[in-house]
Design a protein around this motif. Sequence first.
Motif, short mmCIF file in Angstrom:
data_model
loop_
_atom_site.label_atom_id
_atom_site.label_comp_id
_atom_site.label_asym_id
_atom_site.label_seq_id
_atom_site.Cartn_x
_atom_site.Cartn_y
_atom_site.Cartn_z
N THR A 8 0.93 -1.10 0.15
CA THR A 8 -0.14 0.08 -0.21
C THR A 8 0.93 1.36 0.14
OG1 THR A 8 -0.13 0.30 2.43
CG2 THR A 8 -1.66 -1.19 1.37
N LEU A 9 0.14 2.58 -0.35
CA LEU A 9 1.04 3.59 -0.27
C LEU A 9 1.55 3.97 1.02
CD1 LEU A 9 1.97 6.30 -1.81
CD2 LEU A 9 -0.26 7.09 -1.35
N LEU A 10 0.89 3.79 2.12
CA LEU A 10 1.24 3.84 3.36
C LEU A 10 2.60 2.90 3.91
CD1 LEU A 10 0.96 5.60 6.09
CD2 LEU A 10 -0.82 3.58 6.94
N GLU A 11 2.52 1.70 3.44
CA GLU A 11 3.83 0.71 3.58
C GLU A 11 5.02 1.47 2.99
OE1 GLU A 11 1.55 -3.42 4.37
OE2 GLU A 11 1.75 -2.69 2.21
N VAL A 12 4.79 1.94 1.76
CA VAL A 12 5.85 2.28 0.86
C VAL A 12 6.54 3.59 1.45
CG1 VAL A 12 6.67 3.44 -1.34
CG2 VAL A 12 5.22 1.43 -1.32
N MET A 13 5.56 4.40 2.03
CA MET A 13 5.93 5.95 2.48
C MET A 13 6.83 5.51 4.02
SD MET A 13 2.79 8.27 1.80
CE MET A 13 3.45 9.45 2.76
N VAL A 14 6.41 4.55 4.72
CA VAL A 14 6.96 4.30 5.95
C VAL A 14 8.31 3.57 5.66
CG1 VAL A 14 7.02 2.51 8.01
CG2 VAL A 14 4.86 3.83 7.38
N LEU A 16 10.34 4.13 3.07
CA LEU A 16 11.03 5.27 2.59
C LEU A 16 11.48 5.92 3.71
CD1 LEU A 16 9.27 6.31 -0.85
CD2 LEU A 16 11.68 5.30 -0.58
N ALA A 17 10.76 6.54 4.48
CA ALA A 17 11.01 7.06 5.80
C ALA A 17 12.34 6.60 6.54
CB ALA A 17 9.76 7.40 6.53
N VAL A 18 12.03 4.97 6.76
CA VAL A 18 13.13 4.36 7.78
C VAL A 18 14.28 4.61 6.73
CG1 VAL A 18 13.86 2.10 8.22
CG2 VAL A 18 11.34 2.88 8.83
N PHE A 19 14.31 4.23 5.41
CA PHE A 19 15.44 4.55 4.53
C PHE A 19 16.07 5.73 4.80
CE2 PHE A 19 17.60 5.35 0.42
CZ PHE A 19 18.38 4.45 0.58
N ALA A 20 15.30 6.75 4.54
CA ALA A 20 15.78 8.08 4.68
C ALA A 20 16.57 8.43 6.12
CB ALA A 20 14.73 9.14 4.46
N LEU A 21 16.01 7.83 7.21
CA LEU A 21 16.74 8.09 8.55
C LEU A 21 17.98 7.38 8.62
CD1 LEU A 21 16.18 9.15 11.48
CD2 LEU A 21 15.03 7.08 11.84
N VAL A 22 17.77 6.27 8.28
CA VAL A 22 19.28 5.15 8.19
C VAL A 22 20.20 5.89 7.29
CG1 VAL A 22 20.21 3.18 7.45
CG2 VAL A 22 18.12 3.05 8.85
#
Length: 120
Positions: A8-14, A16-22
Amino acid sequence: MTRARGFTLLEVMVALAVFALVAAMVHATLQRHVRNAGLLENRALAGWLADNSLAELQLQGATQPGIHEDIREQGHRRWRVVQEVQATADPSLRLVKVRVSALEGNEGGAVLTGFVGVRQ
């Protein structure tokens, strides 16, 4: 008819957020590592220059007490070398403090102290 399954779009956004933080944490760590490597390189070069300066004085013999300043090049950089020569209780020895600092910027540097025989 089977239904296609995906994220889902929400799963993809989460994700991406985790990847950006790392990625941001890794970037900050690498920047700190590069800065520390530069500081260590400056300190090593300054230490070698201070050691060479003290060795030259030990070979040549110390001059009169006082402060002697010089500009030298080491590792494709220019350094300020300050030699502070002090008299000791033994008239044949001088206490020498060598301070080396980068001519441009103030990162890194070294201080070395030793005894040098008096020039005859």
